[in-house]
Structures are given as C-alpha cells and as structure tokens.
Scaffold this motif. Structure first.
Motif, mmCIF file in Angstrom:
data_model
loop_
_atom_site.group_PDB
_atom_site.id
_atom_site.type_symbol
_atom_site.label_atom_id
_atom_site.label_comp_id
_atom_site.label_asym_id
_atom_site.label_seq_id
_atom_site.Cartn_x
_atom_site.Cartn_y
_atom_site.Cartn_z
ATOM 1 N N ASP A 156 -55.209 -18.637 -57.055
ATOM 2 C CA ASP A 156 -55.141 -18.628 -55.594
ATOM 3 C C ASP A 156 -55.246 -17.183 -55.111
ATOM 4 N N ASP A 158 -53.657 -16.178 -52.243
ATOM 5 C CA ASP A 158 -52.487 -15.824 -51.421
ATOM 6 C C ASP A 158 -51.320 -15.337 -52.289
ATOM 7 N N LYS A 290 -45.736 -18.099 -47.060
ATOM 8 C CA LYS A 290 -46.638 -19.169 -46.581
ATOM 9 C C LYS A 290 -46.781 -19.059 -45.071
HETATM 10 MN MN MN Z 1 -51.537 -20.614 -52.701
#
Ligand code: MN
Ligand code: UDP
Length: 297
Positions: A156, A158, A290
């Motif tokens: 990912d 992030d 997040k």
């Molecule tokens: Mn992620």
C-alpha cells in the motif's frame, strides 16, 4: 537458507540459529505450525541476510499503487523513506502504478535503484482500485517486472518506512501479520464468512489474519497468488458479491490454502495509533493515519 525456524530445517547451523531465536524472543511466537519463521526483531542477523542476497545478485521489485488523491498525499514520502530503508545495498526496481504518470515525483535514486511508472485506469470506487491491483500485478509479473525481478514486495502507498527493511524478509512467499489482529483469537478474526464468496473461511479455519498492505515472494509464487485472488474477486463479482475486506479477504483465503514460507511480525507494518507495545521493538513501516475523507470519494 534465507529463513530459519527451530526444527523445521535440518541443517546444524539453522537449528542452532533457530534455538537462538527462541532464546532471543521468548515473548512471541517465532515459528508457525507448518515450520515457517515469523520474523521478529532479534531473530535474524541482517548482515548475514545482506551477504546472502548480494552473493545471489538479486533484483528486488517493490510495487505500489497511487491512484487519485493517494498520489499527492502519500507517494513522495513512501518513496523517499524506501530510499532510506528498503533493501539498501541491493538492486531495486520500483513499480509505481498510477493513472497520472506525469504527476509521479521525480526522486533522486541511489545507485542500482530504478523507478518505472505504469499507467492504470482509474476505477470509480476505491474498493475497485484496491482489488484491481491483483489483476494488474498479475499482468506486470508476467511482463517486464517479472523478467527483471527475482523477488517482489507489493505494498500500500499509505505508509512510510521507519526502519531497515532488508533481505531477511525475502522468501518464496511472504505474509504480513496484521497489526490490529495479531493477538486476537481465531474466531474473532475478520475473515469473509459468507460461504458463497470465493474468499470464505469456515469456522475453525485460518492461521493468522494477514494484512494486504504488504505481501511478497518470488515472481512465480506471486503470479499464482495474484491469479488466485483476481479470479476469486471476479467470481464474486459475477455472483453480485464483494468480500468483507476486498482483496485482503481473498489474500487471507489464499494464504490459508497455500501457507506462506515466511511471516513478518507486526513490526514490519505497524500502526502507531495502537500505541506502544512491549513486543514491538523496531517498527519498519508505519501506517499513515486513515484520512479517508481526504483521499476517498
Ligand atoms: Mn492502506
Ligand atoms: N489505492 C489508491 N487509490 C485509491 C484507493 C486505493 O491508490 O483510490 C491504493 C493505495 O496504494 C492504497 C491501497 O490501494 O494504499 C489500499 O487502499 P487503502 O490504503 O485505502 O486501504 P486500507 O489500507 O484502508 O485497507
């Protein structure tokens, strides 16, 4: 030779280091029931892994998707920190998949490190962006990426590197323990439970809950993994289903059927929001907070 686990391997040296691991980390599980090592800080010698990898003259791929607002928000830091920590001293090729190749930051790269940008379609739903990675990776592994890399990690975007992430993590197939779930009892793990889904696990099934933000392996093994997950997702779609945690549900089904050769402790992909934990000594990748309202439509 890249992993050691007590009693799972027969060489004297491996058994010796395996016993050392037990001694080094008596606080955690360092070996799966099928004999795969679970990598915790202190259970491996990064210098030995580095020498072994250099002798094998490896090229290591790192794939990452940055579609839509994920590109501006996360990609630069992911790549900058990968330059500092990911497979330093090895030959590395980054594969960035995006719908806007021109927006990919141009980073100065270390020696023997290259970055390739591949154009992908932008899916309308974030769930589809996430799931489409399996099909796209499968194709890439069958093409140039597969020809130039021996081992590949798929991550990912992030998140960012915060510690050395080296060749000790390499194996035929590599799964990541999910930071939020590694100490939960099996019956609580968030597997897909709808028996109609290709990703379904029945009660009593499942070894660990793995995090789809990081998986890896040899090109061959990842071709199989991505084909299996993409087919499962497609089958669900034709039946009007979508697994609970999308590609991650299918990944968990795959690793239940085909056990990973190496498992990474949550130190390798940690969420700072969990707070300090005695057994988390040396986080190597940290999740970004997040901020779904900012990056998801
Ligand atoms: Mn992620
Ligand atoms: N992704 C992306 N654009 C999107 C959705 C997802 O680039 O619109 C990629 C990105 O690499 C992201 C990954 O797919 O890190 C998985 O999505 P996300 O991180 O949002 O899922 P989560 O970690 O929350 O399960």
């Amino acid at each position: 030779p890249m992993g050691t686990c007590p009693l799972a391997k027969m060489s004297l040296r491996d058994n010796f280091t395996g016993l050392l691991h037990l001694w080094a980390r008596p606080d955690v599980l360092t070996c799966t029931s099928w004999g795969a090592p679970i990598l915790w800080d202190g259970t491996f010698d990064p210098d030995v892994a580095q020498q072994e990898a250099i002798q094998q003259n490896l090229t290591i791929g790192l794939t990452v998707f940055a579609v839509g607002r994920y590109l501006e928000k996360y990609l630069a830091r992911f790549l900058e920190t990968a330059e500092q920590h990911f497979m330093v001293g090895q030959r590395v090729v980054y594969y960035v998949f995006t719908e806007r190749p021109a927006a990919v930051p141009r980073l100065p790269l270390g020696p023997s490190r290259q970055l390739r940008v591949e154009r992908v379609q932008r899916e309308r739903r974030w769930q589809d962006v996430s799931m489409e990675r399996m099909r796209t990776l499968h194709a890439a592994l069958g093409g140039r990426l597969g020809r130039e890399a021996h081992f590949v990690f798929c991550m990912d975007v992030d998140q960012h590197f915060s510690g050395a992430f080296g060749p000790e993590s390499l194996a035929e197939s590599v799964a990541q323990l999910h930071a939020w779930h590694y100490h939960w009892p099996q019956w609580l793990l968030p597997y897909e439970r709808d028996a109609r889904s290709a990703a379904a696990l029945a009660p009593g099934e499942g070894d660990f809950y793995y995090h789809a933000a990081l998986f890896g392996g040899s090109v061959e093994a990842l071709r199989e993994l991505t084909a299996h997950c993409a087919q499962g997702q497609q089958r669900d779609r034709t039946r009007g289903l979508e697994a609970r945690w999308h590609d991650e549900s299918h990944l968990n089904k795959y690793f239940w059927l085909y056990k990973p050769a190496k498992v990474l402790s949550p130190e390798f992909c940690w969420s700072p929001e969990i707070g300090p934990r005695a057994e988390i000594r040396h986080p190597r990748l940290l999740w970004a907070p997040k901020e779904y309202a900012l990056v998801r439509d």
